[in-house]
Design an enzyme around this catalytic site. Sequence first.
Site, PDB file in Angstrom:
ATOM      1  N   LYS A 258       0.838  -1.196   0.000  1.00 37.56           N
ATOM      2  CA  LYS A 258       0.000   0.000   0.000  1.00 37.56           C
ATOM      3  C   LYS A 258       0.877   1.251   0.000  1.00 37.56           C
ATOM      4  CE  LYS A 258      -3.748  -1.890   2.919  1.00 37.56           C
ATOM      5  NZ  LYS A 258      -4.914  -1.664   2.049  1.00 37.56           N
ATOM      6  N   ARG A 332     -10.425 -11.529   2.494  1.00 39.90           N
ATOM      7  CA  ARG A 332     -11.358 -12.557   2.028  1.00 39.90           C
ATOM      8  C   ARG A 332     -10.727 -13.942   2.041  1.00 39.90           C
ATOM      9  NH1 ARG A 332     -12.143  -9.343  -3.386  1.00 39.90           N
ATOM     10  NH2 ARG A 332     -11.678  -7.752  -1.832  1.00 39.90           N
TER      11      ARG A 332
END
Length: 478
Positions: A258, A332
Amino acid sequence: MQSFAGRLNESQQLKDEYMPLTFSKATNGSLPLYAIQAEQLDNWIKAQPKEVSAWLKANAFAANIGEVILVPNSKGMPQMAVVGLGTPATRSRGRFELAAARAKLPAQTFHLENAQDVDGLDVQLLGWLLAGYSFDRYRKPATPMADLICPETVDATRLETLAAGEKLTRDLINTPAADMGPDALEAATQSLAEMFGASIHVTKGDDLLIDNFPMIHAVGRAAEQTPRLLDMRWGDTGPKLTLVGKGVCFDTGGLNLKPGGSMALMKKDMGGAATVLGLAQMVMSLKLPIQLRVLIPAVENAVSGNAFRPGDILTSRKGLTVEINNTDAEGRLVLADALALAEEDAPDQIISMATLTGAARVAVGPDLAPFYTNSDTLAAALTGAADRVADPVWRMPFWDPYEKMIEPGIADLDNAPAGGFAGSITAALFLRRFVDMDAYTHFDIYGWNPTAAPARPKGAVGMGARALLEALPEVLEF
């Protein structure tokens, strides 16, 4: 492992951090407090003694939200306090109006003199309690605030239980990753289990591979603190509820690193875990007649030589293969293994909560907790409950036509579909592939309040937990 409570007791600096949010237990010596809606103000003033009405008029009291006035007696000492609850229009733009006044009142004990006239009294009183929250672990404790004696017509214990669950959630999320990694998250869960006599089983490190949780292991193996799955159980009769919370204690994005600006709030990426723990505390405190299970995959998505890579194919607990097209879509993956385990127990309802996608924030902003379910009955129960307890939620669709977007061709599933469309929906569809039952609900929460509001300071906040608690009797039929 030392309990979370034990860790906190090591420092005098922390002594006030976990003080309970409770009502005053005083029985006398309190000042009357009147909470007045602006549309009721004129009639209320007319019913007051002349000196009171004259004082309010002289000070142009308008009962705006957060407006506070102390009314003196003949000796110049306060004889009452009056706070504003605003107009219907201003109340529709927020919640917890009474809470807006608490910090402006003197640090004395009050009793709500006109409790019978306050609309949504339980919500207003809960807001009062939550207005006392302050995260003081790393700074001087906040100054004392006004106390309130709970009206006898209100279930004070229930409201204090809700506040305590919310406080746990906020404290866990607010704590930076240096002090809230997988080890500390496990300790917090252990402490909660001990408090209520729940059992807990932890699968850690390479045992995740032995016990068939390969995606939890893959996501967390690069971190200094080993990945793990926390499995807490409580209750032995009644319908079965399984809560699954994303416990990514810090998310660098992995090899798809990120940018700095996007990493600043990643201590909150375990917000799903914090929220289900707060909800679990409420359930156990209230002794709901259910069998509760809490599953938390606790990991840190870090960068090292053994980090999982873009292009890898992972095989899940369920046997479905997943192509990794972005290591920053890791939540997820860990949830998928936990959901597969949850399903094996055949519970009556599985609910997952996760700070999963930025797309959810783009869709509904920071205040709403979007949720996905195939059950219209559950959706109606949850929406109605959310309105009653001022914990807003918003139903989003499991949109079947988008299923093809999560099928890459080289594997069964794609963890990060290209194109950028419907990111929250495709993430929810991904998770649904691991639960072959209709009784599944998924929350894509934010867990953070970017701007201070009554009873919700800037920082961590629970989302959806109180609405779920309110809806559970209808959802689980107990």
